[in-house]
Design an enzyme around this catalytic site. Structure first.
Site, short mmCIF file in Angstrom:
data_model
loop_
_atom_site.label_atom_id
_atom_site.label_comp_id
_atom_site.label_asym_id
_atom_site.label_seq_id
_atom_site.Cartn_x
_atom_site.Cartn_y
_atom_site.Cartn_z
N ARG A 34 2.03 -9.64 12.14
CA ARG A 34 1.10 -10.58 11.40
C ARG A 34 -0.14 -9.54 12.13
O ARG A 34 -0.45 -9.75 13.56
CB ARG A 34 0.64 -11.67 11.58
CG ARG A 34 1.87 -11.88 10.08
CD ARG A 34 1.66 -13.12 9.33
NE ARG A 34 3.16 -13.21 8.47
CZ ARG A 34 2.83 -12.55 7.24
NH1 ARG A 34 2.15 -12.37 6.53
NH2 ARG A 34 3.99 -13.57 6.67
N ASP A 35 -1.86 -9.28 12.13
CA ASP A 35 -3.09 -9.29 12.43
C ASP A 35 -3.43 -10.35 12.84
O ASP A 35 -3.41 -11.68 12.10
CB ASP A 35 -4.02 -8.46 11.09
CG ASP A 35 -5.36 -7.68 11.97
OD1 ASP A 35 -5.12 -7.01 11.79
OD2 ASP A 35 -5.92 -8.77 12.66
N ILE A 36 -3.38 -10.41 14.14
CA ILE A 36 -4.48 -11.23 15.07
C ILE A 36 -5.54 -11.55 14.14
O ILE A 36 -6.10 -12.80 14.66
CB ILE A 36 -4.51 -10.96 16.47
CG1 ILE A 36 -4.17 -11.74 17.62
CG2 ILE A 36 -5.95 -10.24 16.70
CD1 ILE A 36 -3.94 -11.81 18.84
N ASN A 40 -7.76 2.73 9.05
CA ASN A 40 -8.83 3.51 9.30
C ASN A 40 -8.50 4.40 10.38
O ASN A 40 -7.42 4.76 11.12
CB ASN A 40 -9.66 2.66 9.75
CG ASN A 40 -9.79 1.24 9.00
OD1 ASN A 40 -10.58 1.44 8.00
ND2 ASN A 40 -9.82 0.26 9.26
N GLU A 56 -10.45 0.61 15.53
CA GLU A 56 -10.30 0.05 16.76
C GLU A 56 -9.20 0.58 17.77
O GLU A 56 -9.49 0.45 18.99
CB GLU A 56 -10.60 -1.60 16.46
CG GLU A 56 -11.93 -1.44 16.07
CD GLU A 56 -11.59 -3.50 15.50
OE1 GLU A 56 -10.44 -4.05 15.98
OE2 GLU A 56 -12.67 -3.77 15.07
N VAL A 57 -8.01 0.45 16.91
CA VAL A 57 -6.07 0.66 17.92
C VAL A 57 -6.25 2.54 17.58
O VAL A 57 -5.69 2.54 16.73
CB VAL A 57 -5.52 -0.25 17.56
CG1 VAL A 57 -4.25 0.21 18.26
CG2 VAL A 57 -6.27 -1.84 18.59
N HIS A 62 -2.24 2.86 12.15
CA HIS A 62 -1.53 1.64 11.68
C HIS A 62 -2.26 1.56 10.42
O HIS A 62 -3.28 1.56 10.16
CB HIS A 62 -1.73 -0.17 12.59
CG HIS A 62 -3.62 -0.20 13.05
ND1 HIS A 62 -4.17 0.98 13.94
CD2 HIS A 62 -4.93 -0.50 12.50
CE1 HIS A 62 -5.02 0.91 14.03
NE2 HIS A 62 -5.70 0.39 12.62
N HIS A 81 -3.33 -1.32 7.62
CA HIS A 81 -3.28 -2.59 6.65
C HIS A 81 -2.28 -3.05 6.05
O HIS A 81 -3.03 -2.17 4.72
CB HIS A 81 -4.58 -3.27 7.17
CG HIS A 81 -5.42 -2.52 7.71
ND1 HIS A 81 -5.70 -3.76 8.93
CD2 HIS A 81 -5.74 -1.75 8.72
CE1 HIS A 81 -6.15 -3.54 10.27
NE2 HIS A 81 -6.58 -1.99 9.69
P1 5GP Z 1 -8.24 -1.00 12.74
O1 5GP Z 1 -10.09 -1.58 13.00
O2 5GP Z 1 -8.23 0.00 14.11
O3 5GP Z 1 -8.04 -0.57 11.65
O4 5GP Z 1 -7.62 -2.60 12.83
C1 5GP Z 1 -6.63 -2.68 14.20
C2 5GP Z 1 -6.60 -4.02 13.91
O5 5GP Z 1 -6.21 -4.17 15.03
C3 5GP Z 1 -7.62 -5.27 13.37
O6 5GP Z 1 -7.85 -5.77 12.43
C4 5GP Z 1 -7.38 -6.31 14.52
O7 5GP Z 1 -7.16 -7.99 14.32
C5 5GP Z 1 -6.04 -5.74 14.89
N1 5GP Z 1 -5.10 -6.63 16.56
C6 5GP Z 1 -6.40 -6.01 18.02
N2 5GP Z 1 -5.15 -6.53 18.56
C7 5GP Z 1 -4.42 -7.04 18.46
C8 5GP Z 1 -3.30 -7.97 19.01
O8 5GP Z 1 -2.63 -7.51 20.13
N3 5GP Z 1 -1.57 -7.82 18.00
C9 5GP Z 1 -2.08 -8.29 16.98
N4 5GP Z 1 -1.34 -8.94 15.97
N5 5GP Z 1 -3.10 -7.58 16.20
C10 5GP Z 1 -4.26 -7.08 16.74
#
Ligand code: 5GP
Ligand code: ZN
Length: 117
Positions: free
Chosen positions: A31-33, A89, A97-98, A102, A104
């Site tokens: 699950r997303d945080i 993304n 961001e990461v 991944h 979603h």
């Molecule tokens: P992006 O913006 O890269 O598509 O999505 C990164 C997602 O990773 C964001 O929705 C953010 O809330 C989630 N996220 C970032 N750090 C963590 C974490 O440590 N644990 C979890 N479960 N989700 C994370």
């Protein structure tokens, strides 16, 4: 492949806790945080690939498995019937961001227009 500085590699290794919902030998869903919908799950390959293009080109079978796990997560959360959205993304304009690929999985409410602006 693991990147020691990558938070999702650390989640795979259980060095950072997460709420896991599904797992196969090569794929993890958690699950997303910061959930943006009642169902907001991230599906990742356990191997580190920077984005969906790198994954699809280097390991298309693994890319396919990520999609299958995303569909299984939708089933588990009971959103297959009502509908759900998958989003990946890639890069700056998309707001990635990461840098560990991944997907979603969003569901559980009407998800609005495809793009915000
Ligand atoms: P992006 O913006 O890269 O598509 O999505 C990164 C997602 O990773 C964001 O929705 C953010 O809330 C989630 N996220 C970032 N750090 C963590 C974490 O440590 N644990 C979890 N479960 N989700 C994370
Ligand atoms: Zn990683």
């Amino acid at each position: 492949m693991t990147d020691p500085d990558c938070i999702f590699c650390k989640i795979v290794a259980d060095q950072i806790p997460s709420q896991r919902v599904r797992e196969t030998e090569r794929v993890l869903a958690f699950r997303d945080i910061n959930p943006k919908a009642p169902t907001h799950v991230l599906v990742i390959p356990k191997d580190h690939h920077a984005d969906v293009a790198a994954l699809a080109r280097r390991d298309p079978n693994l890319a396919a498995e990520v999609l299958t796990v995303a569909a299984d997560v939708a089933d588990d959360d009971g959103v297959t019937e009502t509908g759900w959205r998958m989003l990946a993304n890639s890069g700056r304009n998309a707001g990635q961001e990461v840098d560990h690929v991944h997907v979603h999985v969003f569901g559980g409410k009407p998800l609005g227009p495809m793009l915000s602006g």
